[in-house]
Design a protein around this motif. Structure first.
Motif, PDB file in Angstrom:
ATOM      1  N   SER A  50      58.096  41.087  36.938  1.00  0.00           N
ATOM      2  CA  SER A  50      57.435  39.827  37.281  1.00  0.00           C
ATOM      3  C   SER A  50      56.131  40.091  38.028  1.00  0.00           C
ATOM      4  N   ALA A  51      55.242  39.096  37.989  1.00  0.00           N
ATOM      5  CA  ALA A  51      54.045  39.057  38.833  1.00  0.00           C
ATOM      6  C   ALA A  51      54.080  37.717  39.550  1.00  0.00           C
ATOM      7  N   LEU A  52      53.967  37.729  40.862  1.00  0.00           N
ATOM      8  CA  LEU A  52      54.169  36.515  41.655  1.00  0.00           C
ATOM      9  C   LEU A  52      52.871  36.074  42.319  1.00  0.00           C
ATOM     10  N   PHE A  53      52.480  34.823  42.047  1.00  0.00           N
ATOM     11  CA  PHE A  53      51.300  34.205  42.647  1.00  0.00           C
ATOM     12  C   PHE A  53      51.752  32.950  43.391  1.00  0.00           C
ATOM     13  N   LEU A  54      51.301  32.780  44.634  1.00  0.00           N
ATOM     14  CA  LEU A  54      51.725  31.631  45.432  1.00  0.00           C
ATOM     15  C   LEU A  54      50.556  31.023  46.192  1.00  0.00           C
ATOM     16  N   ILE A 111      59.260  41.814  48.439  1.00  0.00           N
ATOM     17  CA  ILE A 111      59.043  41.527  47.019  1.00  0.00           C
ATOM     18  C   ILE A 111      57.839  42.315  46.503  1.00  0.00           C
ATOM     19  N   PHE A 112      56.795  42.410  47.314  1.00  0.00           N
ATOM     20  CA  PHE A 112      55.606  43.195  46.970  1.00  0.00           C
ATOM     21  C   PHE A 112      56.000  44.633  46.623  1.00  0.00           C
ATOM     22  N   ASP A 113      56.851  45.227  47.437  1.00  0.00           N
ATOM     23  CA  ASP A 113      57.301  46.599  47.176  1.00  0.00           C
ATOM     24  C   ASP A 113      58.125  46.671  45.896  1.00  0.00           C
ATOM     25  N   SER A 114      59.008  45.699  45.692  1.00  0.00           N
ATOM     26  CA  SER A 114      59.869  45.709  44.504  1.00  0.00           C
ATOM     27  C   SER A 114      59.073  45.523  43.218  1.00  0.00           C
ATOM     28  N   LEU A 115      57.977  44.748  43.302  1.00  0.00           N
ATOM     29  CA  LEU A 115      57.161  44.461  42.117  1.00  0.00           C
ATOM     30  C   LEU A 115      55.943  45.382  42.021  1.00  0.00           C
ATOM     31  N   SER A 116      55.986  46.482  42.729  1.00  0.00           N
ATOM     32  CA  SER A 116      54.904  47.488  42.676  1.00  0.00           C
ATOM     33  C   SER A 116      53.538  46.889  42.991  1.00  0.00           C
ATOM     34  N   GLY A 117      53.526  45.922  43.916  1.00  0.00           N
ATOM     35  CA  GLY A 117      52.262  45.361  44.381  1.00  0.00           C
ATOM     36  C   GLY A 117      51.789  44.113  43.667  1.00  0.00           C
ATOM     37  N   ALA A 118      52.568  43.578  42.735  1.00  0.00           N
ATOM     38  CA  ALA A 118      52.124  42.422  41.946  1.00  0.00           C
ATOM     39  C   ALA A 118      52.484  41.101  42.624  1.00  0.00           C
ATOM     40  N   VAL A 119      51.971  40.907  43.837  1.00  0.00           N
ATOM     41  CA  VAL A 119      52.170  39.669  44.593  1.00  0.00           C
ATOM     42  C   VAL A 119      50.829  39.261  45.190  1.00  0.00           C
ATOM     43  N   ALA A 120      50.426  38.008  44.965  1.00  0.00           N
ATOM     44  CA  ALA A 120      49.139  37.528  45.473  1.00  0.00           C
ATOM     45  C   ALA A 120      49.278  36.123  46.030  1.00  0.00           C
ATOM     46  N   ILE A 121      48.584  35.869  47.138  1.00  0.00           N
ATOM     47  CA  ILE A 121      48.466  34.521  47.682  1.00  0.00           C
ATOM     48  C   ILE A 121      47.148  33.954  47.167  1.00  0.00           C
ATOM     49  N   VAL A 122      47.222  32.815  46.475  1.00  0.00           N
ATOM     50  CA  VAL A 122      46.050  32.199  45.847  1.00  0.00           C
ATOM     51  C   VAL A 122      45.820  30.846  46.515  1.00  0.00           C
ATOM     52  N   LEU A 162      34.168  18.970  47.556  1.00  0.00           N
ATOM     53  CA  LEU A 162      33.061  19.226  46.647  1.00  0.00           C
ATOM     54  C   LEU A 162      33.061  20.717  46.335  1.00  0.00           C
ATOM     55  N   LYS A 163      33.261  21.068  45.057  1.00  0.00           N
ATOM     56  CA  LYS A 163      33.440  22.465  44.670  1.00  0.00           C
ATOM     57  C   LYS A 163      32.381  22.914  43.678  1.00  0.00           C
ATOM     58  N   VAL A 164      32.069  24.196  43.741  1.00  0.00           N
ATOM     59  CA  VAL A 164      31.235  24.809  42.713  1.00  0.00           C
ATOM     60  C   VAL A 164      32.004  24.787  41.395  1.00  0.00           C
ATOM     61  N   ARG A 165      31.328  24.454  40.313  1.00  0.00           N
ATOM     62  CA  ARG A 165      31.986  24.447  39.009  1.00  0.00           C
ATOM     63  C   ARG A 165      32.342  25.870  38.565  1.00  0.00           C
ATOM     64  N   ASN A 166      33.229  25.944  37.590  1.00  0.00           N
ATOM     65  CA  ASN A 166      33.633  27.213  36.970  1.00  0.00           C
ATOM     66  C   ASN A 166      34.360  28.147  37.932  1.00  0.00           C
ATOM     67  N   VAL A 167      34.969  27.564  38.965  1.00  0.00           N
ATOM     68  CA  VAL A 167      35.834  28.317  39.872  1.00  0.00           C
ATOM     69  C   VAL A 167      37.191  27.633  39.869  1.00  0.00           C
ATOM     70  N   GLY A 168      38.259  28.403  39.706  1.00  0.00           N
ATOM     71  CA  GLY A 168      39.580  27.796  39.689  1.00  0.00           C
ATOM     72  C   GLY A 168      40.678  28.835  39.787  1.00  0.00           C
ATOM     73  N   LYS A 169      41.836  28.396  40.222  1.00  0.00           N
ATOM     74  CA  LYS A 169      42.960  29.315  40.381  1.00  0.00           C
ATOM     75  C   LYS A 169      43.447  29.850  39.040  1.00  0.00           C
ATOM     76  N   GLY A 170      43.407  29.007  38.007  1.00  0.00           N
ATOM     77  CA  GLY A 170      43.838  29.464  36.693  1.00  0.00           C
ATOM     78  C   GLY A 170      42.990  30.616  36.191  1.00  0.00           C
ATOM     79  N   LYS A 171      41.688  30.486  36.335  1.00  0.00           N
ATOM     80  CA  LYS A 171      40.768  31.544  35.912  1.00  0.00           C
ATOM     81  C   LYS A 171      41.016  32.823  36.699  1.00  0.00           C
ATOM     82  N   ALA A 172      41.241  32.681  38.013  1.00  0.00           N
ATOM     83  CA  ALA A 172      41.469  33.853  38.861  1.00  0.00           C
ATOM     84  C   ALA A 172      42.759  34.572  38.488  1.00  0.00           C
TER      85      ALA A 172
END
Length: 244
Positions: free
Chosen positions: A13-17, A46-57, A162-172
């Motif tokens: 798994s890769a976990l994003f929260l 969880i980060f250790d179990s998933l070999s580092g695939a955990v990110a806070i977004v 008010l956000k800059v366009r073309n920035v989003g969590k999905g893209k990241a």
């Protein structure tokens, strides 16, 4: 409607929260919001179990996010615009907002008594403590947004942004999923607000699990009732991964 209690992490798994309203309960004082210590420990396990695939977004400014999230985790701030890798600190990121707009909004917010937060890729006006100022908050920022503008206006939970366009969590998230240690894994993303909705279709398309903290409607396929349920789920997943 699927529930988070039916979801289990695996070693691939890769976990994003998200942070606010997902890992931590919302508060009128946004500066007081922190990840509870027990949940931090679970995330690191969880980060250790998933070999580092955990990110806070998070939509928080990357500098602000860095002081609220363990340095050992991936930290993706400003709605996905800027990234700090595990162990990375002291990096400087540029502001993408026109200084003239910032100065004008600061002046108008001071006149109206609005709670302003200036980030590197957005300007947010919070009205959780003053809900009667919702219309004024959105109206103030709307003048800078529009079809031909480089900015767009979004309405979150008790916030106008008010956000800059073309920035989003999905893209990241999609960009992270092309790179180690996330590439080749099945992604899960947990969010709670309007600004998280663009990530759910990305997760769904990649065959992962999209989870909203709260009730439908949403593009997410799975739901959690509250940050408390998310924290309980993380505790259970941290323990279960140790047995795999």
């Amino acid at each position: 409607m699927s529930s988070i209690v039916d979801v289990n992490l695996s070693l691939d798994s890769a976990l994003f929260l998200d942070l606010d309203g997902t890992l931590a309960d919302l508060s009128p004082d946004r500066n007081s919001i922190r990840i509870p210590p027990a949940t931090e420990r679970n995330l690191l396990e969880i980060f250790d179990s998933l070999s580092g695939a955990v990110a806070i977004v998070s939509g928080r400014d990357i500098d602000d996010l860095a002081i609220r999230v363990p340095e050992a985790l991936w930290r993706i701030g400003n709605h996905g615009a800027f990234v700090l890798a595990p162990g990375e600190s002291g990096r400087t990121f540029p502001s993408l907002i026109d200084p003239a707009i910032i100065d004008d909004v600061k002046r108008r917010c001071a006149e109206l008594g609005l709670d302003l937060e200036v980030k590197k890729t957005s300007i947010a006006i919070h009205y959780r403590s003053t809900p009667e100022l919702e219309s004024a908050s959105h109206g103030l920022l709307a003048r800078y947004a529009g079809q031909d503008s480089e900015y767009l206006l979004e309405a979150g939970k008790m916030v106008a942004e008010l956000k800059v366009r073309n920035v989003g969590k999905g893209k990241a998230i999609e960009e992270r999923m092309r790179q180690a240690p996330f590439a080749g894994r099945l992604p899960l993303f947990l969010g709670d607000d309007v600004t998280d909705e663009d990530a759910y279709p990305v997760i769904n398309r990649l065959g992962g699990v999209s989870i909203k903290v709260g009730a439908p409607p949403s593009l997410a396929t799975t739901f959690a009732s509250s940050p408390a349920e998310v924290r309980q789920w993380l505790e259970q997943q941290a323990a279960a991964l140790h047995t795999l």
